[in-house]
Design an enzyme around this catalytic site. Structure first.
Site, PDB file in Angstrom:
ATOM      1  N   ASP A  97       9.466   0.511  -1.118  1.00 51.01           N
ATOM      2  CA  ASP A  97       8.941   1.867  -1.313  1.00 51.01           C
ATOM      3  C   ASP A  97       7.634   2.114  -0.571  1.00 51.01           C
ATOM      4  OD1 ASP A  97       7.501   0.211  -3.118  1.00 51.01           O
ATOM      5  OD2 ASP A  97       7.008   1.929  -4.378  1.00 51.01           O
ATOM      6  N   SER A 156      10.260  -0.936  -6.381  1.00 52.06           N
ATOM      7  CA  SER A 156       9.216  -1.562  -5.587  1.00 52.06           C
ATOM      8  C   SER A 156       9.724  -2.842  -4.915  1.00 52.06           C
ATOM      9  CB  SER A 156       7.979  -1.804  -6.452  1.00 52.06           C
ATOM     10  OG  SER A 156       6.876  -2.149  -5.671  1.00 52.06           O
ATOM     11  N   ASP A 164       7.143  -3.275   1.623  1.00 51.73           N
ATOM     12  CA  ASP A 164       8.169  -3.436   0.595  1.00 51.73           C
ATOM     13  C   ASP A 164       9.076  -2.194   0.586  1.00 51.73           C
ATOM     14  OD1 ASP A 164       6.313  -1.674  -0.508  1.00 51.73           O
ATOM     15  OD2 ASP A 164       6.489  -2.484  -2.523  1.00 51.73           O
ATOM     16  N   ASP A 184       4.515   0.822  -0.475  1.00 52.51           N
ATOM     17  CA  ASP A 184       3.155   0.835  -1.015  1.00 52.51           C
ATOM     18  C   ASP A 184       2.496  -0.539  -0.947  1.00 52.51           C
ATOM     19  OD1 ASP A 184       4.455  -0.457  -3.090  1.00 52.51           O
ATOM     20  OD2 ASP A 184       3.847   0.961  -4.651  1.00 52.51           O
TER      21      ASP A 184
END
Length: 462
Positions: free
Chosen positions: A252, A106, A250, A254
């Site tokens: 990834d 993340s 970010d 999300d």
């Protein structure tokens, strides 16, 4: 260096000693534990698991270890390659798969990676399920398949585009309206997979895109957490390009944040507020965010005649509360949008499409849109933990000191004062106590944070 095992997965820094860091051995062990749990849960001899990763440097190595561990258990793997967390989440039910794994840490820096685990709905596992996997890993309780029963790997690199098309087909996403607005947007994707997905989405919506750090090399040009101090280049580029806004995600994809036309932060907390304002204006319903999120969502929800509720921090907790509360939109104040009409997972692509439609309808500048919402200011701080600190006792004492206020203890300790609040919780992903405060001015929020930190240090004797 660190290895953190939790119900939501395993996260750690690459390299170092087995059991203390995220080494190849740890990746194999935890993937095998998840695969074993999935075999037991599904009752199938050859269940299917979708696997994708963000662009961080260790991603290919960790993904190969994970996928080959799964096929060693007889599991069929669908390899999405470079992907996003929400893309893997929607791929699981679309493939009628039995689970999914996303290789991403993340917002953590490049030395980190993690295995995020999904069920057959493409949603994160609950605490009971996660605990079972941890126990399997602890006991090394897995049995691998014989040579004639090994699984296979099937590549499918089409899912980012499938995901985008699914977003564009949502009833509240108006592509024509966005195209007519003739928007210009600068995108900072921190050289991860958002650099593939976000420009593709924007171009399909007729937006002129200026790409900044959109090469998915995994070499993050700045700290990947989308906070103001990390987004100087994006802020400057928006002004230079005379763009309508900046968008950042970010690694990834999300978490989502916007920059206004003046290069100022729209506010990560207000990503959800703006999207909820739009959705609630079209569809009556309720909302949910976590305890560490702004009061502005509550205010907007009540303005539209809905009910707001707060959950414990963590996406799975928000989703559970959303289902209980029949929420039509929710998420977390870190820029995570959960829109059940798409799926029960934080999704920056959904957030971008809803925000742009809202923005095109409003026909105002981004700064003006932000000014139309209740003004709250937040301060986010943390105290580094040491093994000698008894965190639960510290939080219990802080609760006792504030017993005459409204106190919530479903996740750490949150104290609601009349014009402000403070939330203390032990992080699930880092060895720290997080201290979030919010008030009607930045000064008041900062002062509340400072006084809280002093109180905690006094309680802890440090």
């Amino acid at each position: 260096m660190t290895l953190i095992k939790s119900i939501s997965g395993i996260r750690g820094t690459i390299g170092g000693a087995v059991g203390e860091n995220l080494t190849p051995v740890d990746a194999v062990k935890f993937a095998s534990a998840y695969g074993t749990w999935l075999l037991n849960r599904s009752g199938k001899k050859n269940p299917v698991v979708v696997v994708g990763r963000d662009a961080r440097i260790s991603g290919a190595m960790i993904q190969e270890l994970v996928m080959n561990s799964l096929i060693g258990l007889g599991i069929q793997v669908i390899d999405l390659g470079l992907s996003t967390t929400p893309t893997v989440e929607i791929a699981v039910p679309m493939e009628q798969a039995d689970g999914g794994i996303i290789l991403t840490a993340s917002h953590n820096p490049k030395q980190w990676n993690a295995l995020k685990l999904l069920n057959e709905k493409g949603e994160f596992l609950n605490g009971t399920e996660g605990a079972k996997i941890l126990k399997i890993a602890e006991d090394d309780a897995y049995t691998f398949a014989d040579v004639d029963s090994l699984g296979t790997i099937k590549e499918d690199t089409t899912y980012i585009e499938k995901h985008i098309n699914e977003v564009l087909n949502l009833d509240l996403v108006d592509v024509a309206k966005v195209k007519n607005a003739k928007l210009k947007v600068v995108v900072d994707a921190v050289n991860s997979t958002g650099g593939i997905a976000v420009p593709m989405l924007l171009k399909k919506m007729g937006v002129s895109v200026v790409e900044l750090y959109c090469e998915p090399t995994g070499h993050f040009p700045h700290n990947p957490e989308p906070l103001k101090e990390h987004l100087v280049d994006l802020s400057e580029r928006v002004v230079v390009e005379k763009a309508d806004m900046g968008i950042t995600v970010d690694p990834d994809v999300d978490r989502l944040a916007f920059i206004d036309e003046n290069g100022e932060m729209f506010g990560e907390e207000y990503t959800l507020v703006a999207c909820a304002d739009y959705v609630l204006g079209k569809t009556k319903g309720n909302t949910v965010s976590n305890l560490s999120s702004t009061r502005a969502l509550r205010d907007i929800t009540e303005k539209h005649g809905g009910t707001y509720e707060a959950s414990a921090v963590g996406e799975v907790n928000v989703v559970i509360k959303m289902k209980d509360n029949h929420a039509i939109i929710g998420g977390e104040g870190n820029g995570g949008i959960i829109y059940p009409e798409s799926h029960y997972g934080r999704d920056s692509l959904v957030g971008i499409a809803l925000f742009l439609t809202h923005f095109a309808e409003k026909k105002m500048k981004v700064s003006e849109l932000r000014a139309s919402y209740p003004a709250y200011y937040m301060s986010k701080n943390k105290i580094q933990l040491t093994p000698s600190l008894k965190v639960d006792q510290i939080l219990k004492e802080f609760h006792q000191q504030n017993k005459d206020e409204k106190v919530t203890t479903i996740d750490g300790v949150k104290v609601d004062y009349k014009d402000s609040w403070v939330h203390l919780r032990k992080s699930n992903t880092e060895p720290i106590i997080r201290i979030y405060t919010e008030a009607n001015t930045q000064q008041a929020a900062d002062e509340l944070a400072e006084s809280t930190i002093k109180d905690l240090k006094k309680i802890a004797g440090i």
